[in-house]
Each structure stands twice: as structure tokens, then as C-alpha cells.
Write an enzyme that holds these catalytic residues in place. Structure first.
Site, mmCIF file in Angstrom:
data_model
loop_
_atom_site.group_PDB
_atom_site.id
_atom_site.type_symbol
_atom_site.label_atom_id
_atom_site.label_comp_id
_atom_site.label_asym_id
_atom_site.label_seq_id
_atom_site.Cartn_x
_atom_site.Cartn_y
_atom_site.Cartn_z
ATOM 1 C CG ASP A 163 40.389 40.463 36.633
ATOM 2 O OD1 ASP A 163 41.191 40.050 37.490
ATOM 3 O OD2 ASP A 163 40.189 41.675 36.401
ATOM 4 C CE LYS A 164 33.065 33.364 36.214
ATOM 5 N NZ LYS A 164 31.965 33.209 37.199
#
Length: 340
Positions: A163-164
Site C-alpha cells: 500500500d502507498k
């Protein structure tokens, strides 16, 4: 008959239909030629093969607006059948999606590299793949600038994602053979992935807990994932092991081991058992101990090298924000002392 020669890249966009005819940029007229392999195909499908950096839905829009011509005559029906040897011009405008797969120099920490693969320590805040809202500045763009080999690989050799706002280790292929092999290893669960996380609420009960709840789209919010009942909802089986590393007055420090790789799996399972991750507001967490992003770090990655058969294991030290958060809770952590 030769192919058209118009294929200039082989991107795999994350989303379809995000192109816009209003996108800024200079007009480009490009020649197209139908090969024998595309004889009898729909016009929109043939153009999607010949001009792969644009989505099929965008090309359909171009066709319907008269931007595709043959013998100076506009072709306006996406479903019309083409024949080998048909040729003409197509008017193109750059779109965010078509420009997403371009090199962008950035500072990337390489933990290990050989001629076959690379291990990256991804910082928090870096998006892995171009997608709506993030068509540039992604890990993929950085890899294209870092490694000449990445240009010839789907997704620049990326075989899994973080995830970012999750930091830590990722393996990236440098050849197609190794890319296929790594995808197979991950699918067969032969790649060990361990994370560390800060979670709300002190841990109670046995120090180890396995969660085997299936995960799917949250029926009440399609932007989130959730634990679902497979008898009534669409989803996939998922398994995560949580091990208590340290307890604090307001929370706990956990090691999280993935046995499957579902979207947001650790975050969803942690919230499900009453320990949402610190600062993970999507799944019930809140900002605390100076953390402004979800307190999750991919600390360890281990697998057998697909070419040399060597046992590979890599560790990424805890990033500064999570180290400070632990100190604010009165805890300390030395990754080299973990009980594997």
C-alpha cells in the site's frame, strides 16, 4: 505480412476508461496497419493492439468522434470488422494514462541486486503502480529510470505490491523468466513476508493468534475491504498470523506474517480482532504517538532464488517514524532479536 510496427510499449494499466478526450497535449497523427493476425477483428480491438498505450474505451471515443480515418474517410463504428492490409491514420492526444509508463528519476533504496532481480526498500508515501490520481511519481516510474531492463517487462518487473503508506521490502524481477518464476513462488506461498505493526489497545490472551477470515469488498463501502461471509458475499480466503512483540499501555507492537496476499489483508484482519493499526483511519485507527500514516512496515522477505536456488533472506530496519512512535510508548525494538 509484417505487423504494423506501431507497438511502442506494453503497459498494463491498473484501470480502464480513465482517459479523457479533453486531456491537454499536442495532436499526433499516427499510421495504423492491420496485420494478418488481426484480420476480422473489431476496429476498436485492432487499434487497442496497434496503439497499446491507450485504453480500448478511449479508442472507442476517438472512433466515434471521427478521429480514425481510412482513405480520408472517417471510420465511426467501433464494432466494424477490419481486414488484413487495411491502413489509415488515427488522431491521438496524450492522456495521463498513456503517459504513465515513463521513466522518472527518484531516490530508491536497493537492498540487493543481481542480473535477475532487485530488492527495494520502499518508503512510505510511494505509490507502486500508476492509477487514477497517481499517473506519475510511482515506483514503476522510478524503476523505469533506474533499470534499462525494466522497459521490456510488464509493470517494470513488479510482482507484488505494498500500500502507498506501507513501508518496506519488495522484490522486483529484472527478466521475464524470473518475473514468471516469482509470480509462481508467490502464488504457491513460497515467499515468506513478515511485517511489523503498531496497533491500538493492549494485547490480551495468547501471544500468537492466527486469523483465517475471508476478505472481500466491503458491501457498505466499496472503497474498503472487509471480512465477509463467502456464503453471501464475494471474497477470497485469507490467513494472517499475529505475534505479540511488546505490549504498551495504549497499544501493542505486533509481527504479522502473511500466508495469503489479499488487498489490505493485515489492516483488515487486525481491525477485525479489535486492534486496528495506529493512524489507519480507513479501518478504525487514529493518529497517535506521532504516526501520521498506517503503522505498518514490511520488515522481512525470504525466498529461494528462482535461478541460483540460493536461500535468500532480507531485512529492512524500522523506519524513523515507527521507531519514534515506539519510543513514545516507552518501547524499543531491535529487529535482529526477533524470534523467527
Amino acid at each position: 505480412m509484417k505487423d504494423s510496427g506501431l507497438i511502442i510499449s506494453t503497459p498494463s494499466p491498473e484501470e480502464e476508461g480513465e482517459d479523457s478526450l479533453d486531456s491537454a497535449g499536442e495532436i499526433e497523427w499516427r499510421k495504423w496497419l492491420v496485420s494478418e493476425a488481426l484480420h476480422g477483428a473489431r476496429l476498436d480491438r485492432a487499434l487497442a493492439e496497434l496503439v497499446p498505450e491507450f485504453s480500448r474505451s478511449y479508442l472507442q471515443q476517438l472512433i466515434e468522434t471521427g478521429a480514425v480515418v481510412q482513405d480520408q474517410r472517417p471510420l465511426t463504428k467501433p464494432a466494424m470488422k477490419v481486414k488484413a492490409g487495411d491502413h489509415g491514420l488515427i488522431e491521438l492526444r496524450p492522456t495521463p494514462q498513456s503517459q504513465a509508463f515513463k521513466p522518472e528519476a527518484m531516490a530508491l533504496e536497493t537492498v540487493f541486486v543481481d542480473e535477475h532481480l532487485r530488492i527495494i526498500n520502499k518508503p512510505a508515501g510511494l505509490v507502486v503502480h500508476p492509477a487514477p490520481g497517481n499517473w506519475s511519481g510511482t515506483l514503476l516510474n522510478g524503476l523505469l529510470a533506474l533499470d534499462p531492463k525494466a522497459v521490456s517487462l510488464p509493470r517494470a518487473g513488479i510482482v507484488h505490491r505494498l500500500d502507498k503508506d506501507t513501508s518496506g521490502l519488495m522484490v522486483v524481477a529484472r527478466t521475464r523468466q524470473v518475473m514468471d518464476a516469482l509470480v509462481h513462488l508467490i502464488a504457491e506461498r513460497e515467499v515468506s513476508r513478515q511485517y511489523v505493526a503498531l496497533a491500538h489497545r493492549p494485547w490480551v490472551g495468547p501471544k500468537a493468534r492466527e486469523v483465517t477470515e475471508p476478505i472481500g469488498r466491503d458491501p457498505r463501502n466499496r472503497l474498503r475491504m472487509a471480512v465477509v461471509n463467502l456464503e453471501h458475499q464475494t471474497g477470497k480466503t485469507a490467513k494472517t498470523r499475529f505475534d505479540l512483540l511488546q505490549n504498551a499501555e495504549k497499544g501493542c507492537f505486533l509481527r504479522c506474517t502473511l500466508f495469503t496476499g489479499r488487498t489490505h489483508q493485515i489492516r483488515v484482519h487486525a481491525a477485525h480482532i479489535g486492534h486496528p493499526l495506529v493512524a489507519d483511519e480507513v479501518y478504525g485507527g487514529s493518529t497517535a504517538v506521532a504516526m501520521t500514516r498506517q503503522a505498518l512496515h514490511a520488515e522481512r522477505l525470504a525466498f529461494t532464488h528462482p535461478v541460483t536456488s540460493e536461500a535468500m533472506a532480507f531485512n529492512a530496519p524500522l523506519p524513523a517514524d515507527m521507531t519514534l512512535a515506539l519510543e513514545n510508548w516507552g518501547l524499543g525494538y531491535n529487529g535482529s532479536k526477533r524470534d523467527l
